[in-house]
Design a protein around this motif. Sequence first.
Motif, PDB file in Angstrom:
ATOM      1  N   ILE A  41      -4.671 -11.828 -12.987  1.00 23.93           N
ATOM      2  CA  ILE A  41      -4.360 -12.646 -12.029  1.00 23.93           C
ATOM      3  C   ILE A  41      -4.730 -14.387 -13.225  1.00 23.93           C
ATOM      4  CG2 ILE A  41      -4.982 -13.993 -10.380  1.00 23.93           C
ATOM      5  CD1 ILE A  41      -5.752 -11.265  -8.711  1.00 23.93           C
ATOM      6  N   GLN A  42      -6.181 -14.269 -13.403  1.00 25.64           N
ATOM      7  CA  GLN A  42      -6.307 -15.261 -14.552  1.00 25.64           C
ATOM      8  C   GLN A  42      -5.719 -15.376 -15.520  1.00 25.64           C
ATOM      9  OE1 GLN A  42     -10.898 -14.963 -14.764  1.00 25.64           O
ATOM     10  NE2 GLN A  42     -11.221 -16.160 -13.165  1.00 25.64           N
ATOM     11  N   GLN A  43      -4.950 -14.384 -16.379  1.00 21.20           N
ATOM     12  CA  GLN A  43      -3.706 -14.898 -16.991  1.00 21.20           C
ATOM     13  C   GLN A  43      -2.927 -15.537 -16.359  1.00 21.20           C
ATOM     14  OE1 GLN A  43      -4.809 -14.761 -19.719  1.00 21.20           O
ATOM     15  NE2 GLN A  43      -3.914 -12.191 -20.900  1.00 21.20           N
ATOM     16  N   ARG A  44      -2.406 -14.532 -14.850  1.00 18.18           N
ATOM     17  CA  ARG A  44      -1.192 -15.286 -14.369  1.00 18.18           C
ATOM     18  C   ARG A  44      -1.587 -17.066 -13.967  1.00 18.18           C
ATOM     19  NH1 ARG A  44      -0.221 -10.002 -12.273  1.00 18.18           N
ATOM     20  NH2 ARG A  44      -0.771 -10.901  -9.733  1.00 18.18           N
ATOM     21  N   ILE A  45      -2.168 -17.499 -13.743  1.00 16.46           N
ATOM     22  CA  ILE A  45      -3.166 -18.430 -13.077  1.00 16.46           C
ATOM     23  C   ILE A  45      -2.858 -19.484 -14.039  1.00 16.46           C
ATOM     24  CG2 ILE A  45      -4.597 -19.899 -12.084  1.00 16.46           C
ATOM     25  CD1 ILE A  45      -5.319 -17.782 -10.828  1.00 16.46           C
ATOM     26  N   ARG A  46      -3.520 -19.202 -15.424  1.00 17.68           N
ATOM     27  CA  ARG A  46      -3.589 -20.007 -16.693  1.00 17.68           C
ATOM     28  C   ARG A  46      -2.029 -19.985 -17.068  1.00 17.68           C
ATOM     29  NH1 ARG A  46      -8.456 -17.849 -17.725  1.00 17.68           N
ATOM     30  NH2 ARG A  46      -7.372 -15.883 -18.831  1.00 17.68           N
ATOM     31  N   SER A  47      -1.403 -18.831 -17.125  1.00 15.59           N
ATOM     32  CA  SER A  47       0.303 -18.993 -17.284  1.00 15.59           C
ATOM     33  C   SER A  47       1.058 -19.865 -17.054  1.00 15.59           C
ATOM     34  CB  SER A  47       0.893 -17.783 -17.450  1.00 15.59           C
ATOM     35  OG  SER A  47       2.514 -18.162 -17.535  1.00 15.59           O
ATOM     36  N   SER A  48       0.802 -19.886 -14.757  1.00 18.71           N
ATOM     37  CA  SER A  48       1.425 -20.607 -14.482  1.00 18.71           C
ATOM     38  C   SER A  48       1.028 -22.339 -14.081  1.00 18.71           C
ATOM     39  CB  SER A  48       1.201 -19.916 -12.648  1.00 18.71           C
ATOM     40  OG  SER A  48       1.204 -20.775 -12.229  1.00 18.71           O
ATOM     41  N   GLU A  49      -0.330 -22.277 -14.653  1.00 18.09           N
ATOM     42  CA  GLU A  49      -0.873 -23.749 -15.354  1.00 18.09           C
ATOM     43  C   GLU A  49      -0.107 -24.133 -16.391  1.00 18.09           C
ATOM     44  OE1 GLU A  49      -6.126 -24.150 -12.990  1.00 18.09           O
ATOM     45  OE2 GLU A  49      -5.216 -23.697 -15.182  1.00 18.09           O
ATOM     46  N   ARG A  50      -0.507 -24.238 -17.264  1.00 20.10           N
ATOM     47  CA  ARG A  50       0.300 -23.892 -18.632  1.00 20.10           C
ATOM     48  C   ARG A  50       2.244 -24.135 -18.634  1.00 20.10           C
ATOM     49  NH1 ARG A  50      -2.143 -20.484 -21.584  1.00 20.10           N
ATOM     50  NH2 ARG A  50      -0.559 -18.820 -21.442  1.00 20.10           N
ATOM     51  N   GLN A  51       2.391 -24.170 -17.314  1.00 20.72           N
ATOM     52  CA  GLN A  51       4.410 -24.045 -16.838  1.00 20.72           C
ATOM     53  C   GLN A  51       4.130 -25.562 -15.949  1.00 20.72           C
ATOM     54  OE1 GLN A  51       6.244 -20.872 -14.997  1.00 20.72           O
ATOM     55  NE2 GLN A  51       5.840 -18.826 -16.718  1.00 20.72           N
ATOM     56  N   PHE A  52       3.054 -25.451 -15.169  1.00 16.51           N
ATOM     57  CA  PHE A  52       3.187 -26.691 -14.409  1.00 16.51           C
ATOM     58  C   PHE A  52       2.855 -28.025 -15.205  1.00 16.51           C
ATOM     59  CE2 PHE A  52       2.872 -23.734 -10.896  1.00 16.51           C
ATOM     60  CZ  PHE A  52       4.651 -24.505  -9.614  1.00 16.51           C
ATOM     61  N   ARG A  53       1.848 -27.899 -15.895  1.00 19.09           N
ATOM     62  CA  ARG A  53       1.039 -28.913 -16.978  1.00 19.09           C
ATOM     63  C   ARG A  53       2.584 -29.530 -17.574  1.00 19.09           C
ATOM     64  NH1 ARG A  53      -3.330 -31.275 -16.629  1.00 19.09           N
ATOM     65  NH2 ARG A  53      -3.585 -32.702 -18.085  1.00 19.09           N
ATOM     66  N   THR A  54       3.517 -28.817 -18.493  1.00 15.39           N
ATOM     67  CA  THR A  54       4.338 -28.896 -19.069  1.00 15.39           C
ATOM     68  C   THR A  54       5.813 -29.657 -17.787  1.00 15.39           C
ATOM     69  OG1 THR A  54       4.637 -26.833 -19.825  1.00 15.39           O
ATOM     70  CG2 THR A  54       6.214 -27.687 -20.817  1.00 15.39           C
ATOM     71  N   LEU A  55       5.693 -28.858 -17.047  1.00 15.93           N
ATOM     72  CA  LEU A  55       6.470 -29.938 -16.002  1.00 15.93           C
ATOM     73  C   LEU A  55       5.894 -31.231 -15.797  1.00 15.93           C
ATOM     74  CD1 LEU A  55       7.415 -27.418 -13.026  1.00 15.93           C
ATOM     75  CD2 LEU A  55       9.111 -28.272 -14.992  1.00 15.93           C
ATOM     76  N   VAL A  56       4.903 -31.742 -15.252  1.00 14.40           N
ATOM     77  CA  VAL A  56       4.101 -32.383 -14.602  1.00 14.40           C
ATOM     78  C   VAL A  56       4.200 -33.498 -16.239  1.00 14.40           C
ATOM     79  CG1 VAL A  56       1.987 -33.695 -14.765  1.00 14.40           C
ATOM     80  CG2 VAL A  56       3.022 -31.570 -13.282  1.00 14.40           C
TER      81      VAL A  56
END
Length: 750
Positions: free
Chosen positions: A176-191
């Motif tokens: 889950i943490q991996q997924r959160i980190r990956s999703s965070e990375r994606q959102f971070r890229t977007l932002v």
Amino acid sequence: MNQDVLRDISEKYCGLLRAFLLSPEGNAASEQLQLAHHLGGSLVMGRIAPAELLGIHQAAVESLANCCPALQLAQIGARLNMPLVTMYQAYESAFRERIAVRYQDLAASFFCASGEQELIARQIGDVFNDFNTHLGSIIGFAEMVEDELSRKSSGQQSLHLLMQNLTALLKAEHAIQQRIRSSERQFRTLVDNSPDVILRYDMEGRCVFANPAFTRETGLMADQDINTILDRSANRRWDDESCSFGERVRQVAATGVADVVVLEWRHPQGHLVSHEMHIVPEYDADEQIFGTLAIGRDVTRRKEVEFKLRHQANYDPLSGLPNRRLLGDMLQREVASAKKHAYPLAVVFIDLDRFKDVNDSLGHSVGDQLLVVAAQRVRASVREHDLVARLAGDEFVAVLPRLEASAALTRIGDDIVAALAEPFQLGEHRVRISASVGIAIYPHDADTVTTLIGCADQAMFAAKGGGRNGLAFFTEDMREKSFERRRLLNDLYDALQEGQFELHFQPALELQSGVIHKAEALVRWRHPAFGMISPDRFIPLAEESGLIFDLGRWILQEAARVSVRWNAQGTSPFRKQISVNLSPVQFLNGHYDAIVMDQLSLQGCQPGLIAIEITEGLLLDDSEAVRSQLNNLRAAGIQVALDDFGTGYSAMSYLKKFSMDYLKIDRSFVQDMVDADSNKAIVEAIIVMAHRLGMKVIAEGVETMVQAQLLRDAGCEYVQGYLYSRPLPEDDFLNFAASAHSPADAAAAR
Ligand SMILES: Nc1nc2c(ncn2[C@@H]2O[C@H](COP(=O)(O)OP(=O)(O)OP(=O)(O)O)[C@@H](O)[C@H]2O)c(=O)[nH]1
């Protein structure tokens, strides 16, 4: 639990326990550790459950006590209890709070003190090897539990270490943490790469995050006082907001209601940019607002276009002043404010005098230049906070709010009049003009926008009527006149349908013989409430409203019908020409000649029996359309008379261009010729000139025999006036015609 495994563990534990209990004191620690980790390892590996562990421990203790009488329960409890407590003391709080512990940490810290780290690490390492390979160093939970049985049986406290296998849980959590980190990375890229600016605020409205687009667009970072800086740089061109951006952000956090604000700020490169900021609340997993996001899109282009459109709709392109529409809005606001603060307010209506002449003589573009300079002069004549608008054409309105003294108002009005009377240097042209100014005051004269402007307009008309180039304040008398005017205008629409108009006839006599030469048809309005109304009052209204076309057609038709009737009777005492007055407006549609001829032929009237009377104003334009219409009428046999000569411009040059049959000298000249030689000389000159141009002369307004004699001496052919007859209804006119043979007779007959 598999019984074999359980037995195996129990036996092993029992052996370890025996070894531990029987071992000398010095070795107790290492054996106790073996003992504990044997059970702990089984627990972690999931081979036994905590309850079974307790069971094994209990059974082992009891069997040892049974088979080895030397070991009493009290002894066993005492030996087991203290080292365990000592060993795990350091981890007690971690265990109690079920904190995930790392095996290495556990081993290192635990065993450093005792110096047996390596031994224990090896033993535990076997047990947890599996976890290490999969998850690095995380192994699970460890917990201290109290041995109830021991406590009960021995009366002493006994603690056990329980370790729980968290492999699956940790694996899942890890994933889950991996997924959160990956999703965070994606959102971070977007932002980080979004072209839109993104700001995050906490509940107190402090900016806690600003994305790179924001920094790029503003040059600001999240840790600066962004709201204040934005509020300060905001141009407020788009939004008429009373509260700051920071307040709007806090409101969204407090209410949860999203908001949109357009902000304008200066880009680091110097130009102004506009962003539409959508402020939305941010919710946590419990649906509680924990802050806000402000996401802004660059709308500079859209706003520029909107601004241009709004500007075009609200400002006059020539003078740059607000136009009628914006004046309405602004005056509305000023009236509301004057009402609130109980201040008087003045509306000043300014109309240039004879501006049309500038256009006509120097061209429209010089006229435009004059309007621009006039606008500047009006602007410069009032205070900075006063409003000046261009209403239309050559009309301007100034609004003077917060008036303290009416004396100041008169001075401002006079200043405007004086400023516009100064010569205008327009390129090579030096032009002089003047202005008529009317003033209405809120709340004295009116209390709404429309009526205030209307009152100021009426006052301006009064100033024009008073000779132009001056100032007039609105009065009650003007209101009454305006009211009457409106009433007449309304009634005028029905008057024609309801047959309220009638023609009266005034004779024009041959001065030498006293014989009636022709009759002038004069329209009268028999108003059902006001009685007979003179043309001076209703013809301007008919011209203004366009009713003059229908009324003019009716007059012509009626005159032609009367003329046909008089000529057909045979016995009529009057079988001569009838003149009809014509408004210049009637020529504007460009085919009045055709209308006249149609009407005459419809009534079966000979063209020679009708003459038309025009005024100088019609000829001043020197318009080809007017000239050709007049020529066509004359060519058809309809005579043309120039009426009211001497009252207008008397430019005379047009007399050469338009051929006419009669020139009618205005009554003002006739009346003054007895008193002043100069007037007599003018009348004589007019008569000579008319004759030279091939026209006959009719003198109007002859009231005395002396005037008649002077006119006769001057060579005037025809006379018209009260000396002979007032305008009369048809029957009276025919009676008069039957009785009048000479001017003296006519005068006597009067
Ligand atoms: N050059 C120019 N003329 C305009 C413009 N708008 C209106 N006009 C003209 O301004 C004139 C206004 O005339 P009026 O106010 O009716 O008459 P006036 O000649 O000023 O006469 P009084 O007002 O009776 O003194 C008309 O001839 C219009 O055609 C404009 O934008 N530029």
